[in-house]
Design a protein around this motif. Structure first.
Motif, PDB file in Angstrom:
ATOM      1  N   GLU A  87       0.835  -1.217   0.000  1.00 30.67           N
ATOM      2  CA  GLU A  87       0.000   0.000   0.000  1.00 30.67           C
ATOM      3  C   GLU A  87       0.863   1.257   0.000  1.00 30.67           C
ATOM      4  O   GLU A  87       0.504   2.269  -0.593  1.00 30.67           O
ATOM      5  N   ALA A  88       2.003   1.201   0.690  1.00 27.87           N
ATOM      6  CA  ALA A  88       2.900   2.359   0.721  1.00 27.87           C
ATOM      7  C   ALA A  88       3.452   2.634  -0.677  1.00 27.87           C
ATOM      8  O   ALA A  88       3.452   3.779  -1.148  1.00 27.87           O
ATOM      9  N   GLU A  91       0.817   4.005  -2.930  1.00 27.44           N
ATOM     10  CA  GLU A  91       0.546   5.418  -2.645  1.00 27.44           C
ATOM     11  C   GLU A  91       1.641   6.325  -3.208  1.00 27.44           C
ATOM     12  O   GLU A  91       1.365   7.433  -3.668  1.00 27.44           O
ATOM     13  N   ASN A  94       0.787   6.739  -6.725  1.00 26.00           N
ATOM     14  CA  ASN A  94      -0.415   7.577  -6.784  1.00 26.00           C
ATOM     15  C   ASN A  94      -0.056   9.058  -6.620  1.00 26.00           C
ATOM     16  O   ASN A  94      -0.585   9.922  -7.324  1.00 26.00           O
ATOM     17  N   MET A  95       0.868   9.345  -5.708  1.00 31.05           N
ATOM     18  CA  MET A  95       1.276  10.734  -5.486  1.00 31.05           C
ATOM     19  C   MET A  95       1.996  11.292  -6.720  1.00 31.05           C
ATOM     20  O   MET A  95       1.781  12.441  -7.111  1.00 31.05           O
ATOM     21  N   PRO A 116      -4.855   3.124  -8.108  1.00 31.44           N
ATOM     22  CA  PRO A 116      -3.715   2.286  -8.497  1.00 31.44           C
ATOM     23  C   PRO A 116      -4.007   0.787  -8.428  1.00 31.44           C
ATOM     24  O   PRO A 116      -4.762   0.340  -7.573  1.00 31.44           O
TER      25      PRO A 116
ATOM     26  N   SER B  13      -5.928   4.130   0.713  1.00 31.18           N
ATOM     27  CA  SER B  13      -4.592   3.648   1.080  1.00 31.18           C
ATOM     28  C   SER B  13      -4.431   3.591   2.592  1.00 31.18           C
ATOM     29  O   SER B  13      -4.591   4.612   3.281  1.00 31.18           O
ATOM     30  N   SER B  14      -4.078   2.412   3.103  1.00 30.37           N
ATOM     31  CA  SER B  14      -3.864   2.279   4.552  1.00 30.37           C
ATOM     32  C   SER B  14      -2.652   3.100   4.978  1.00 30.37           C
ATOM     33  O   SER B  14      -2.581   3.574   6.116  1.00 30.37           O
ATOM     34  N   PHE B  15      -1.709   3.300   4.055  1.00 31.52           N
ATOM     35  CA  PHE B  15      -0.526   4.103   4.372  1.00 31.52           C
ATOM     36  C   PHE B  15      -0.944   5.528   4.734  1.00 31.52           C
ATOM     37  O   PHE B  15      -0.488   6.095   5.735  1.00 31.52           O
ATOM     38  N   SER B  85      -3.634  13.396  -3.947  1.00 30.39           N
ATOM     39  CA  SER B  85      -2.445  13.631  -4.776  1.00 30.39           C
ATOM     40  C   SER B  85      -2.773  14.447  -6.019  1.00 30.39           C
ATOM     41  O   SER B  85      -1.882  14.927  -6.703  1.00 30.39           O
ATOM     42  N   LYS B 106      -1.044  15.706  -1.509  1.00 29.75           N
ATOM     43  CA  LYS B 106      -0.030  14.746  -1.060  1.00 29.75           C
ATOM     44  C   LYS B 106       1.181  14.823  -2.003  1.00 29.75           C
ATOM     45  O   LYS B 106       0.978  15.027  -3.208  1.00 29.75           O
ATOM     46  N   PRO B 107       2.381  14.576  -1.549  1.00 32.38           N
ATOM     47  CA  PRO B 107       2.744  14.274  -0.165  1.00 32.38           C
ATOM     48  C   PRO B 107       2.663  15.523   0.699  1.00 32.38           C
ATOM     49  O   PRO B 107       3.072  16.599   0.274  1.00 32.38           O
TER      50      PRO B 107
END
Lengths: 158, 120
Positions: A87-88, A91, A94-95, A116, B13-15, B85, B106-107
């Protein structure tokens, strides 16, 4: 593919990786290709639709994926890619792509993104249904190489 | 800072859910729930009635802007901060016009998140 479109993705790729991972980043090879680089064992795909339609596929070797995920999760080391690690990484991609939409908008292009999708395994083939070429950008980071595959066609050109 | 205001965090997103939880709890906000898409956000809003919602834009099932419109039609009292994002100005304007209180790209920096949420 126009250089300004490539730059729209390249600039956020560098800035997001620097900001999130706090590592040195340099741009490596930029190549034209007809098939996606399949050497990467962990990839994240985001689809674009709008004035440009296509996909951005960002790939990592398993070692680089573990290194980057560990940094994002504030771990010394990861021996496996668990759900939090996936997931990290998802992300992070995604960013990068989300930030690119701002640059594309500034170029007059409106885009919608898909959430994603994670692809595991290097034995994956991608069929790209357009005559437009794929651009592959190799981004060298202090945690390993990140491959950014950009493929889209300009829907405004009939 | 947060003085105990209740927050619902919505992100696929869990993050990001975990990052926002840590930042906001350290700033004395009370995290009352999580949702992974827009549909779940609407349902959790009705159930939990939080003071503030942190809402992603690109999510499966229902995107954040659709969820924002539905939630604001239920209550105009809730404060909604888009945390996404997507940096395209048209999405920022669309969110503002639909009732979002603010928009964080984001970020994000911890200080930025605390600053925006504390002003609500």
């Amino acid at each position: 593919m126009k250089a300004e479109y490539v730059n729209a993705f390249l600039e956020p790729a560098v800035s997001v990786i620097k900001k999130v991972l706090k590592v040195k980043v340099t741009i490596g090879e930029i190549t034209k290709a007809v098939t996606v680089n399949a050497r990467d064992a962990f990839s994240v795909i985001i689809g674009l639709s709008g004035d440009l339609s296509g996909v951005v596929i960002i790939g990592f070797s398993m070692k680089t994926a573990r290194n980057i995920a560990a940094k994002m999760l504030c771990k010394d080391k990861l021996t496996d890619l668990n759900i939090d690690a996936k997931e990290a990484l998802s992300e992070l991609v995604n960013m990068i792509v989300g930030n690119a939409t701002g640059n594309l908008y500034d170029l007059g292009l409106k885009e919608l993104l898909t959430p994603p999708t994670i692809v595991l395994g290097s034995k994956v083939s991608y069929e790209l249904s357009s005559s437009d070429q794929l651009t592959i950008i190799s981004i060298k980071t202090g945690l390993g190489i990140v491959d950014m595959n950009i493929f889209f066609k300009d829907e405004r050109i009939v | 800072m947060g003085t105990g205001k209740s927050v619902l965090i919505v992100d696929d997103s869990s993050f990001i859910r975990n990052s926002l939880k840590t930042i906001l709890e350290n700033a004395e906000f009370n995290i009352v729930g999580f949702a992974k898409d827009g549909l779940e956000a609407v349902s959790k809003y009705k159930e939990l009635k939080p003071d503030i919602i942190a809402l992603d834009v690109i999510m499966p099932n229902m995107d954040g802007i659709q969820a924002l419109r539905i939630i604001k039609s239920i209550s105009d009292e809730v404060k909604i901060v888009m945390v996404t994002s997507v940096s395209a100005i048209d999405k920022i304007v669309e969110s503002k016009n639909a009732g979002a209180s603010n928009y964080i790209v984001k970020p994000f920096e911890e200080e930025k998140v605390i600053s925006v949420f504390s002003r609500l």
